[in-house]
Design a protein around this motif. Structure first.
Motif, PDB file in Angstrom:
ATOM      1  N   LEU A 210      27.687  39.932  48.863  1.00  0.00           N
ATOM      2  CA  LEU A 210      28.168  40.629  48.050  1.00  0.00           C
ATOM      3  C   LEU A 210      26.948  41.781  48.151  1.00  0.00           C
ATOM      4  O   LEU A 210      26.579  41.621  47.401  1.00  0.00           O
ATOM      5  N   ASN A 211      27.160  42.514  49.426  1.00  0.00           N
ATOM      6  CA  ASN A 211      25.977  43.950  49.602  1.00  0.00           C
ATOM      7  C   ASN A 211      26.276  44.709  48.719  1.00  0.00           C
ATOM      8  O   ASN A 211      24.723  45.492  49.821  1.00  0.00           O
TER       9      ASN A 211
ATOM     10  N   ARG B 230      35.658  44.504  45.284  1.00  0.00           N
ATOM     11  CA  ARG B 230      37.095  43.771  45.604  1.00  0.00           C
ATOM     12  C   ARG B 230      37.447  42.252  45.646  1.00  0.00           C
ATOM     13  O   ARG B 230      38.222  41.873  45.097  1.00  0.00           O
ATOM     14  N   TYR B 231      36.431  41.663  44.683  1.00  0.00           N
ATOM     15  CA  TYR B 231      35.982  40.768  44.234  1.00  0.00           C
ATOM     16  C   TYR B 231      36.565  40.787  42.911  1.00  0.00           C
ATOM     17  O   TYR B 231      37.624  39.487  42.621  1.00  0.00           O
ATOM     18  N   ASP B 232      36.674  41.658  42.504  1.00  0.00           N
ATOM     19  CA  ASP B 232      36.970  42.021  40.658  1.00  0.00           C
ATOM     20  C   ASP B 232      38.145  42.038  41.009  1.00  0.00           C
ATOM     21  O   ASP B 232      39.310  41.854  40.277  1.00  0.00           O
ATOM     22  N   VAL B 233      38.916  43.317  41.732  1.00  0.00           N
ATOM     23  CA  VAL B 233      40.435  43.081  42.074  1.00  0.00           C
ATOM     24  C   VAL B 233      41.061  41.847  42.594  1.00  0.00           C
ATOM     25  O   VAL B 233      42.174  41.042  41.285  1.00  0.00           O
ATOM     26  N   ARG B 234      40.422  40.868  42.716  1.00  0.00           N
ATOM     27  CA  ARG B 234      40.362  39.595  42.982  1.00  0.00           C
ATOM     28  C   ARG B 234      40.738  38.403  42.019  1.00  0.00           C
ATOM     29  O   ARG B 234      41.919  37.707  41.818  1.00  0.00           O
TER      30      ARG B 234
ATOM     31  N   ASP C 270      41.449  32.662  50.651  1.00  0.00           N
ATOM     32  CA  ASP C 270      41.179  31.777  49.927  1.00  0.00           C
ATOM     33  C   ASP C 270      40.066  30.932  49.962  1.00  0.00           C
ATOM     34  O   ASP C 270      39.533  29.914  49.474  1.00  0.00           O
ATOM     35  N   ASN C 271      39.783  30.454  51.090  1.00  0.00           N
ATOM     36  CA  ASN C 271      38.602  29.968  51.931  1.00  0.00           C
ATOM     37  C   ASN C 271      37.424  29.959  51.860  1.00  0.00           C
ATOM     38  O   ASN C 271      36.502  29.659  52.133  1.00  0.00           O
ATOM     39  N   ASP C 272      37.360  31.702  51.127  1.00  0.00           N
ATOM     40  CA  ASP C 272      36.019  31.994  51.322  1.00  0.00           C
ATOM     41  C   ASP C 272      34.808  31.505  50.538  1.00  0.00           C
ATOM     42  O   ASP C 272      34.938  30.500  50.006  1.00  0.00           O
ATOM     43  N   GLU C 273      34.187  31.653  50.752  1.00  0.00           N
ATOM     44  CA  GLU C 273      32.652  30.800  50.817  1.00  0.00           C
ATOM     45  C   GLU C 273      31.550  32.456  50.082  1.00  0.00           C
ATOM     46  O   GLU C 273      31.172  32.881  51.347  1.00  0.00           O
ATOM     47  N   GLY C 274      30.882  31.815  48.862  1.00  0.00           N
ATOM     48  CA  GLY C 274      29.313  32.968  49.351  1.00  0.00           C
ATOM     49  C   GLY C 274      28.932  33.289  47.899  1.00  0.00           C
ATOM     50  O   GLY C 274      29.008  31.959  46.662  1.00  0.00           O
ATOM     51  N   ILE C 275      27.773  33.636  47.195  1.00  0.00           N
ATOM     52  CA  ILE C 275      27.410  33.596  46.103  1.00  0.00           C
ATOM     53  C   ILE C 275      28.517  33.001  44.747  1.00  0.00           C
ATOM     54  O   ILE C 275      28.234  32.666  43.919  1.00  0.00           O
ATOM     55  N   PHE C 276      29.453  33.863  44.620  1.00  0.00           N
ATOM     56  CA  PHE C 276      30.534  34.531  43.762  1.00  0.00           C
ATOM     57  C   PHE C 276      31.384  32.876  43.740  1.00  0.00           C
ATOM     58  O   PHE C 276      32.600  32.988  42.566  1.00  0.00           O
ATOM     59  N   SER C 277      31.731  32.309  45.144  1.00  0.00           N
ATOM     60  CA  SER C 277      32.736  31.112  45.307  1.00  0.00           C
ATOM     61  C   SER C 277      33.171  30.830  44.301  1.00  0.00           C
ATOM     62  O   SER C 277      34.191  30.439  43.838  1.00  0.00           O
ATOM     63  N   GLY C 278      31.962  30.023  44.214  1.00  0.00           N
ATOM     64  CA  GLY C 278      32.273  28.921  42.666  1.00  0.00           C
ATOM     65  C   GLY C 278      32.880  29.188  40.667  1.00  0.00           C
ATOM     66  O   GLY C 278      33.342  28.404  40.578  1.00  0.00           O
ATOM     67  N   LEU C 279      32.887  30.317  40.842  1.00  0.00           N
ATOM     68  CA  LEU C 279      33.572  31.472  39.731  1.00  0.00           C
ATOM     69  C   LEU C 279      34.963  30.339  39.397  1.00  0.00           C
ATOM     70  O   LEU C 279      34.673  30.421  38.441  1.00  0.00           O
ATOM     71  N   PHE C 280      35.383  30.855  40.473  1.00  0.00           N
ATOM     72  CA  PHE C 280      37.053  31.158  40.204  1.00  0.00           C
ATOM     73  C   PHE C 280      37.321  29.351  41.277  1.00  0.00           C
ATOM     74  O   PHE C 280      38.925  29.165  41.280  1.00  0.00           O
TER      75      PHE C 280
END
Length: 183
Positions: free
Chosen positions: A4-5, A12-16, A72-82
């Motif tokens: 998320l740069n 986009r993340y918030d919409v998901r 659904d298989n994304d990974e990154g800084i916020f992936s652990g939230l959901f």
């Protein structure tokens, strides 16, 4: 999730997240409707379920405008939230709290007041989330996205106002006086 740069990535993340929120509400609301005894409350919840289904569809439009793909298989800084299913843990907590309250044996009028309180907590969460996403879209100059999010934000405020009015003019008074069943 990609890195998320950019503010648009966060939008986009918030919409998901909002997609998850609406789907969780659609799943949980029938239980609230089933427990409500006040006819006006039951009708209000049924109408808001229909509105929520339209809001979920509106989020599909927002995702298309943003170029979102379901990852659904994304990974990154916020992936652990959901997690991989992108389930909103915040909404999950509000729904779980509501289920606990509704499982308590109480006078039907008090149950209706409790249902309104639970529903308003959900509305306030949605208001915060939609307001944030709408502001991001405005900042980014994404007018079409901002307008769709604003439309839902208005609906959430309206739902909260209707619940407050119903509580103040009828439901809370019945709960306070112990009138009992509204059936």
């Amino acid at each position: 999730m990609d890195n998320l740069n950019h503010l648009k990535d966060l939008l986009r993340y918030d919409v998901r997240h909002l997609v998850s929120v609406e789907e969780q509400i659609i799943s949980a609301m029938p239980a609230m409707i089933g427990k409500a005894t006040n006819p006006a409350l039951k009708q209000s919840l049924q109408e808001h379920l229909r509105v929520t289904e339209r809001q979920r569809e509106r989020l599909n439009q927002v995702q298309q405008l943003l170029g979102n793909k379901d990852r659904d298989n994304d990974e990154g800084i916020f992936s652990g939230l959901f997690g991989s299913s992108h389930k909103s843990k915040g909404m999950d907590g509000l729904i779980e709290e509501g289920q606990k309250v509704m499982s308590v044996d109480m006078d039907p009028a008090v149950m209706d007041a409790a249902i309104i309180a639970c529903a308003q907590k959900i509305e306030h969460h949605e208001i915060a989330c939609y307001g944030t996403a709408r502001t991001y879209a405005e900042q980014l100059g994404l007018t079409d996205v901002a307008q769709l999010l604003q439309q839902t934000l208005i609906e959430e405020h309206d739902a909260d106002d209707r619940l407050t009015a119903l509580a103040v003019r009828d439901v809370n008074q019945r709960a306070e006086t112990g009138v009992g069943s509204n059936r």
